[in-house]
Design a protein around this motif. Structure first.
Motif, PDB file in Angstrom:
ATOM      1  N   SER A 230      64.011  64.525  37.464  1.00 20.96           N
ATOM      2  CA  SER A 230      63.883  65.803  36.761  1.00 20.96           C
ATOM      3  C   SER A 230      62.439  66.141  36.419  1.00 20.96           C
ATOM      4  N   VAL A 231      61.553  65.138  36.477  1.00 24.93           N
ATOM      5  CA  VAL A 231      60.137  65.387  36.178  1.00 24.93           C
ATOM      6  C   VAL A 231      59.245  65.091  37.382  1.00 24.93           C
ATOM      7  N   GLY A 232      59.848  65.066  38.585  1.00 17.65           N
ATOM      8  CA  GLY A 232      59.002  65.050  39.763  1.00 17.65           C
ATOM      9  C   GLY A 232      59.182  63.925  40.753  1.00 17.65           C
ATOM     10  N   LEU A 233      60.060  62.955  40.498  1.00 19.92           N
ATOM     11  CA  LEU A 233      60.293  61.888  41.464  1.00 19.92           C
ATOM     12  C   LEU A 233      60.938  62.469  42.715  1.00 19.92           C
ATOM     13  N   THR A 234      60.348  62.187  43.888  1.00 20.07           N
ATOM     14  CA  THR A 234      60.839  62.719  45.155  1.00 20.07           C
ATOM     15  C   THR A 234      60.996  61.574  46.157  1.00 20.07           C
ATOM     16  N   PRO A 235      61.595  61.856  47.311  1.00 19.10           N
ATOM     17  CA  PRO A 235      61.693  60.808  48.335  1.00 19.10           C
ATOM     18  C   PRO A 235      60.335  60.277  48.791  1.00 19.10           C
ATOM     19  N   GLY A 236      59.261  61.011  48.572  1.00 17.79           N
ATOM     20  CA  GLY A 236      57.939  60.559  48.963  1.00 17.79           C
ATOM     21  C   GLY A 236      57.171  59.838  47.882  1.00 17.79           C
ATOM     22  N   SER A 237      57.784  59.616  46.735  1.00 16.44           N
ATOM     23  CA  SER A 237      57.079  59.031  45.592  1.00 16.44           C
ATOM     24  C   SER A 237      56.899  57.522  45.736  1.00 16.44           C
ATOM     25  N   THR A 238      55.865  57.027  45.051  1.00 17.79           N
ATOM     26  CA  THR A 238      55.627  55.601  44.889  1.00 17.79           C
ATOM     27  C   THR A 238      55.828  55.243  43.427  1.00 17.79           C
ATOM     28  N   VAL A 239      56.594  54.176  43.168  1.00 10.71           N
ATOM     29  CA  VAL A 239      56.920  53.739  41.818  1.00 10.71           C
ATOM     30  C   VAL A 239      56.560  52.265  41.681  1.00 10.71           C
ATOM     31  N   VAL A 240      55.925  51.921  40.561  1.00 16.91           N
ATOM     32  CA  VAL A 240      55.686  50.527  40.214  1.00 16.91           C
ATOM     33  C   VAL A 240      56.493  50.219  38.959  1.00 16.91           C
ATOM     34  N   ASP A 241      57.314  49.188  39.035  1.00 16.91           N
ATOM     35  CA  ASP A 241      58.135  48.752  37.900  1.00 16.91           C
ATOM     36  C   ASP A 241      57.509  47.477  37.343  1.00 16.91           C
ATOM     37  N   LEU A 242      56.893  47.586  36.166  1.00 21.80           N
ATOM     38  CA  LEU A 242      56.224  46.448  35.536  1.00 21.80           C
ATOM     39  C   LEU A 242      57.186  45.771  34.556  1.00 21.80           C
ATOM     40  N   GLY A 243      57.444  44.500  34.780  1.00 20.97           N
ATOM     41  CA  GLY A 243      58.460  43.785  34.019  1.00 20.97           C
ATOM     42  C   GLY A 243      59.828  44.075  34.597  1.00 20.97           C
ATOM     43  N   ALA A 244      59.928  44.014  35.921  1.00 20.95           N
ATOM     44  CA  ALA A 244      61.132  44.466  36.622  1.00 20.95           C
ATOM     45  C   ALA A 244      62.341  43.581  36.361  1.00 20.95           C
ATOM     46  N   GLY A 245      62.128  42.318  36.003  1.00 23.38           N
ATOM     47  CA  GLY A 245      63.252  41.434  35.709  1.00 23.38           C
ATOM     48  C   GLY A 245      64.200  41.299  36.885  1.00 23.38           C
ATOM     49  N   THR A 246      65.489  41.485  36.643  1.00 25.50           N
ATOM     50  CA  THR A 246      66.488  41.363  37.704  1.00 25.50           C
ATOM     51  C   THR A 246      66.583  42.614  38.565  1.00 25.50           C
ATOM     52  N   GLY A 247      65.768  43.630  38.261  1.00 25.83           N
ATOM     53  CA  GLY A 247      65.592  44.755  39.172  1.00 25.83           C
ATOM     54  C   GLY A 247      66.630  45.845  39.130  1.00 25.83           C
ATOM     55  N   GLN A 248      67.351  46.006  38.035  1.00 30.00           N
ATOM     56  CA  GLN A 248      68.351  47.065  38.002  1.00 30.00           C
ATOM     57  C   GLN A 248      67.721  48.421  38.296  1.00 30.00           C
ATOM     58  N   PHE A 249      66.613  48.740  37.615  1.00 32.21           N
ATOM     59  CA  PHE A 249      65.961  50.024  37.870  1.00 32.21           C
ATOM     60  C   PHE A 249      65.288  50.047  39.237  1.00 32.21           C
ATOM     61  N   ALA A 250      64.552  49.011  39.588  1.00 26.26           N
ATOM     62  CA  ALA A 250      63.801  49.001  40.848  1.00 26.26           C
ATOM     63  C   ALA A 250      64.721  49.210  42.044  1.00 26.26           C
ATOM     64  N   LEU A 251      65.877  48.569  42.051  1.00 26.78           N
ATOM     65  CA  LEU A 251      66.809  48.723  43.164  1.00 26.78           C
ATOM     66  C   LEU A 251      67.357  50.141  43.232  1.00 26.78           C
ATOM     67  N   ALA A 252      67.654  50.725  42.068  1.00 24.91           N
ATOM     68  CA  ALA A 252      68.160  52.103  42.062  1.00 24.91           C
ATOM     69  C   ALA A 252      67.080  53.072  42.537  1.00 24.91           C
ATOM     70  N   ALA A 253      65.838  52.862  42.112  1.00 18.67           N
ATOM     71  CA  ALA A 253      64.748  53.736  42.528  1.00 18.67           C
ATOM     72  C   ALA A 253      64.474  53.610  44.026  1.00 18.67           C
ATOM     73  N   ALA A 254      64.606  52.397  44.570  1.00 17.20           N
ATOM     74  CA  ALA A 254      64.343  52.171  45.990  1.00 17.20           C
ATOM     75  C   ALA A 254      65.329  52.912  46.887  1.00 17.20           C
ATOM     76  N   GLU A 255      66.463  53.303  46.329  1.00 17.54           N
ATOM     77  CA  GLU A 255      67.446  54.069  47.103  1.00 17.54           C
ATOM     78  C   GLU A 255      66.991  55.498  47.338  1.00 17.54           C
ATOM     79  N   VAL A 256      66.053  55.997  46.516  1.00 13.75           N
ATOM     80  CA  VAL A 256      65.748  57.437  46.560  1.00 13.75           C
ATOM     81  C   VAL A 256      64.278  57.750  46.790  1.00 13.75           C
ATOM     82  N   CYS A 257      63.397  56.756  46.856  1.00 14.25           N
ATOM     83  CA  CYS A 257      61.997  57.090  47.079  1.00 14.25           C
ATOM     84  C   CYS A 257      61.335  56.124  48.056  1.00 14.25           C
TER      85      CYS A 257
END
Length: 271
Positions: A50-77
Motif C-alpha cells: 500500500s506504500v509502494g512495494l512492487t514486484p520490482g522492489s528489493t527488501v532487506v529483512d534485518l533480524g529475519a529469524g525463521t523468515g515468516q515475513f521474508a518468505l511472504a515478501a519473496a512471493e511478491v517482489c
C-alpha cells in the motif's frame, strides 16, 4: 581521526552474537517458534504494498529469524535478503526456503555487520529485533539502515517499546508480566517476559523516537498498542506526503492493514 584497516575488528564494537537472546540459539525453541508466534506476515506485505512495494522492489529483512515475513515478501517482489545473526534460526529458514521454492537470499549478520550488495533496497523490515541492542547501538544501527536505503526508501520497524513514563514503569512491567502464567505449556510464559525486561534492551518511545529523527528518518506513521508495550513505525528517508501522525492504540491509518498480530507476541524473540 583514525580508521581501521579493511577487515580489522575494533575491540570496542558490540558482539551481536552475545546479545541475540538465549532462546534464539536453542534448537528446540527455534523448531517450535512458528507455532508460538504469528508474525502476521501477509498483512505486513499488504501494508508495504500500500506504500509502494512492487514486484520490482528489493527488501532487506534485518533480524529475519525463521523468515515468516521474508518468505511472504519473496512471493511478491524481485529480491529479498533475510539477515539474522543466529545460525540456528538461519538453518531452519534455509529448510523453509527450499520447501517454498522462493528466491530468497539468506545472510548471517546483524544490524551492525550486514553489508548490502547491489542497488539500495527500497524497503528495510525489522520486527522484534532492534531491542537486542543497547540504546547507543540502536542509534548506530538506525544510522546504518538510513545510509543503506535509497533516497525514497522506507523502514518498517516494530518492537517492544515502552510507551509510558518512568514513574509508571514498575507497576506497568509487573502487570505485563502477570498477563502470562508461570507454566505456559509450550507457549510464552511469565518467565519469558521477565527475561526480556531484565536481560534485553527494550527502551522508551521517548528515547527511541529522537534517535529515529537524529539518524535522518521521518516518522511517517506510528501506532502504540493499547497496553503500551509495542510500537509500530513506518519511517521514510524523505518527507512524507502528509504530516507525521501518532495514534494511541488501534491501527494505523494506512488502509486499515496495520494492527497487532493475530497472536500478539509476548516477549522479545525474533520471528
Amino acid at each position: 581521526m583514525t580508521s581501521a584497516a579493511p577487515g580489522q575488528k575494533r575491540g570496542w564494537r558490540l558482539d551481536e552474537m552475545a546479545g541475540i537472546g538465549r532462546e534464539n540459539l536453542d534448537e528446540q525453541h527455534v523448531s517450535r517458534y512458528d507455532e508460538k508466534e504469528d508474525a502476521d506476515a501477509e498483512a505486513e506485505v499488504r501494508l508495504l504494498q500500500s506504500v509502494g512495494l512492487t514486484p520490482g522492489s528489493t527488501v532487506v529483512d534485518l533480524g529475519a529469524g525463521t523468515g515468516q515475513f521474508a518468505l511472504a515478501a519473496a512471493e511478491v517482489c524481485r529480491r529479498v535478503v533475510a539477515v539474522d545473526p543466529s545460525p540456528v534460526m538461519l538453518s531452519l529458514l534455509r529448510d523453509k526456503a527450499r520447501s517454498h521454492s522462493v528466491p530468497l537470499e539468506i545472510v548471517q549478520g546483524g544490524f551492525l555487520t550486514y553489508e548490502h550488495d547491489g542497488e539500495p533496497p527500497d524497503f528495510v523490515y525489522s520486527r522484534l529485533a532492534l531491542h537486542h541492542l543497547p540504546d547507543f547501538w540502536k542509534a548506530v544501527a538506525l544510522g546504518r539502515i538510513r545510509r543503506m536505503l535509497g533516497p525514497r526508501g522506507l523502514l518498517r520497524l516494530w518492537d517492544v517499546v515502552y510507551h509510558f513514563g518512568v514513574d509508571e514503569a514498575e507497576d506497568r512491567i509487573e502487570r505485563w508480566c502477570a498477563t502470562l502464567a508461570s507454566d505456559g505449556d509450550g507457549d510464552w510464559t511469565r518467565g519469558d517476559l521477565e527475561e526480556h525486561v531484565r536481560d534485553e534492551h527494550s527502551t522508551f518511545t521517548w528515547l527511541l523516537e529522537p534517535m529515529i529523527l537524529q539518524t535522518g528518518f521521518e516518522i511517517r506513521d506510528v501506532s502504540y498498542s493499547d497496553d503500551g508495550f509495542f510500537a509500530h513505525y513506518l519511517l521514510s528517508t524523505s518527507p512524507p506526503p502528509w504530516g507525521s501522525r501518532a495514534h494511541q492504540g488501534g491501527s494505523l491509518g494506512l488502509r486499515g492493514l496495520m494492527g497487532r498480530p493475530r497472536r500478539s507476541l509476548r516477549c522479545g524473540s525474533r520471528r
